[in-house]
Design a protein around this motif. Sequence first.
Motif, PDB file in Angstrom:
ATOM      1  N   ASN A  48      -6.212   8.288   8.469  1.00 49.17           N
ATOM      2  CA  ASN A  48      -7.137   7.423   7.751  1.00 49.17           C
ATOM      3  C   ASN A  48      -8.436   8.202   7.532  1.00 49.17           C
ATOM      4  N   ALA A  92      -4.395   4.138   2.117  1.00 52.78           N
ATOM      5  CA  ALA A  92      -3.261   3.279   2.456  1.00 52.78           C
ATOM      6  C   ALA A  92      -2.151   3.412   1.404  1.00 52.78           C
ATOM      7  N   ARG A  95      -0.165   7.108   1.409  1.00 56.23           N
ATOM      8  CA  ARG A  95       0.273   7.737   2.658  1.00 56.23           C
ATOM      9  C   ARG A  95       1.757   8.095   2.714  1.00 56.23           C
ATOM     10  N   THR A 112       1.865   0.416  10.148  1.00 54.07           N
ATOM     11  CA  THR A 112       2.806  -0.507  10.778  1.00 54.07           C
ATOM     12  C   THR A 112       4.250  -0.086  10.515  1.00 54.07           C
ATOM     13  N   ARG A 117       9.812   0.001   5.178  1.00 54.59           N
ATOM     14  CA  ARG A 117       9.143   1.298   5.050  1.00 54.59           C
ATOM     15  C   ARG A 117      10.068   2.425   5.482  1.00 54.59           C
ATOM     16  N   GLN A 158      -6.959  -5.666   1.765  1.00 53.95           N
ATOM     17  CA  GLN A 158      -6.699  -4.416   1.022  1.00 53.95           C
ATOM     18  C   GLN A 158      -5.256  -4.353   0.535  1.00 53.95           C
ATOM     19  N   THR A 162       0.469  -4.040   4.903  1.00 59.54           N
ATOM     20  CA  THR A 162       1.321  -5.146   5.338  1.00 59.54           C
ATOM     21  C   THR A 162       0.505  -6.447   5.397  1.00 59.54           C
ATOM     22  N   ASP A 204      -5.567  -5.660  10.512  1.00 66.02           N
ATOM     23  CA  ASP A 204      -5.117  -5.522  11.902  1.00 66.02           C
ATOM     24  C   ASP A 204      -6.338  -5.713  12.810  1.00 66.02           C
ATOM     25  N   GLN A 207      -8.429  -2.782  13.541  1.00 70.35           N
ATOM     26  CA  GLN A 207      -9.253  -2.353  12.410  1.00 70.35           C
ATOM     27  C   GLN A 207     -10.465  -3.251  12.235  1.00 70.35           C
TER      28      GLN A 207
HETATM   29  N1  LIG Z   1      -1.207  -1.523   9.606  1.00 71.47           N
HETATM   30  C1  LIG Z   1      -1.252  -1.966   8.235  1.00 71.47           C
HETATM   31  C2  LIG Z   1      -2.628  -1.790   7.632  1.00 71.47           C
HETATM   32  C3  LIG Z   1      -3.052  -0.351   7.628  1.00 71.47           C
HETATM   33  C4  LIG Z   1      -4.140  -0.023   6.607  1.00 71.47           C
HETATM   34  O1  LIG Z   1      -3.911   0.835   5.770  1.00 71.47           O
HETATM   35  N2  LIG Z   1      -5.278  -0.692   6.694  1.00 71.47           N
HETATM   36  C5  LIG Z   1      -6.327  -0.518   5.764  1.00 71.47           C
HETATM   37  C6  LIG Z   1      -7.407  -1.565   6.019  1.00 71.47           C
HETATM   38  S1  LIG Z   1      -8.462  -1.207   7.375  1.00 71.47           S
HETATM   39  C7  LIG Z   1      -6.873   0.895   5.814  1.00 71.47           C
HETATM   40  O2  LIG Z   1      -6.660   1.628   6.743  1.00 71.47           O
HETATM   41  N3  LIG Z   1      -7.606   1.272   4.780  1.00 71.47           N
HETATM   42  C8  LIG Z   1      -8.287   2.522   4.688  1.00 71.47           C
HETATM   43  C9  LIG Z   1      -7.898   3.336   3.482  1.00 71.47           C
HETATM   44  O3  LIG Z   1      -7.035   2.937   2.699  1.00 71.47           O
HETATM   45  O4  LIG Z   1      -8.429   4.428   3.374  1.00 71.47           O
HETATM   46  C10 LIG Z   1      -0.267  -1.205   7.384  1.00 71.47           C
HETATM   47  O5  LIG Z   1       0.351  -0.248   7.885  1.00 71.47           O
HETATM   48  O6  LIG Z   1      -0.094  -1.558   6.215  1.00 71.47           O
END
Ligand SMILES: N[C@@H](CCC(=O)N[C@@H](CS)C(=O)NCC(=O)O)C(=O)O
Length: 346
Positions: A48, A92, A95, A112, A117, A158, A162, A204, A207
């Motif tokens: 991240n 996100a 990735r 997650t 996935r 976002q 998930t 989450d 987060q």
């Molecule tokens: N655990 C969840 C959420 C993970 C996720 O990507 N959360 C966002 C909201 S905090 C994030 O990290 N965003 C930061 C970005 O996209 O740079 C998933 O795997 O989908």
Amino acid sequence: MLRTFRGGLLIGLAVAIAIAAGAITYERYDTKTLKRTIRRGEVLCGVNKGLPGFSIPDNKGDWTGFDVDFCRAVAAAIFDDPKKAKFVALDANERFKELQSRKVDILSRNTTWSMSRESNYALYFPAVAYYDGQGFMLPRSRNIDSALDLNNSKVCVQEGTTTVLNAADHFRANNMKYTEVKFPKLEDVLKAYEGGKCDTFTADVSQLYALRLNLIQPSDHVILPDVISKEPLAPVVRQRDDDWMMLVKWTLYAMINAEELGITSKNIDEALKSKKPDVMRLVGTEGSYGEDLGLPKDWAARIIRHVGNYGEVYERNVGEGSKLKIPRGLNSLWSNGGIQYAPPIR
Ligand SMILES: N[C@@H](CCC(=O)N[C@@H](CS)C(=O)NCC(=O)O)C(=O)O
């Protein structure tokens, strides 16, 4: 067909003779990612781009965090040097594609583990690094203390996570109406929340703790105690590279087993002299567990020395030793009321 078969036989024979003559060392696995990583001299980790406690660079470009430390543990196991982990910031949305296209060797990024996935992207989540769940944050001034009192809310979320589907499930299952306020970029979601365009922000729970630190007045925001989903956060690797998957999986399990056995970055030298069988197998003074992974005997000792056991990594990044102060909860060892449980090294 016959010619290929004969050719194969000849190559096999030549390899057997070379092994018998001691000319080449026998490799049990075709470790492509591991080989490439060793050749390159560093592990490429998708993280991240800025989540306090999990992965965040400082102004000198030095990264810290739970997900960052996990990658450093993999680098320590391979290179005896945690600095051989190189971090690549991934959104996100991008990735999984970036992992598939080999831009990184491993994704260690609050991701997650879910069935689709693994199947849709041909990826594999070797083991759960952090048991999380989805929650809600809202301004304290709203005086709401239950996720069941969110009817008619505007919900900031976002895209590409998930989180979107879980929010929909929660509102539908509880006969509540809501409006999604969603953007692909986290900055935009946060901006909308801070600008009062949403009544609540959902993500989450880990987060929410992390992101709350970045708000202008963190103490003005509460995180509701309700958890509406299972979010087993795990590292991710490509399918069909079993030996790399094994290395990543056992790196995590070595850290959890080390905590269970009381071995830390501080007492690793004593542990290397221990005569306890469980300790000896973990630190490599007995057996060939490292070699079986394509690594030296002391692979786990390297991880513990340079990065620490699971509890040390948790506490310094997201637990009591950090600003986030997230209670260990589900991430306590199974012997301590949690569900973190590693199969034994034997
Ligand atoms: N655990 C969840 C959420 C993970 C996720 O990507 N959360 C966002 C909201 S905090 C994030 O990290 N965003 C930061 C970005 O996209 O740079 C998933 O795997 O989908």
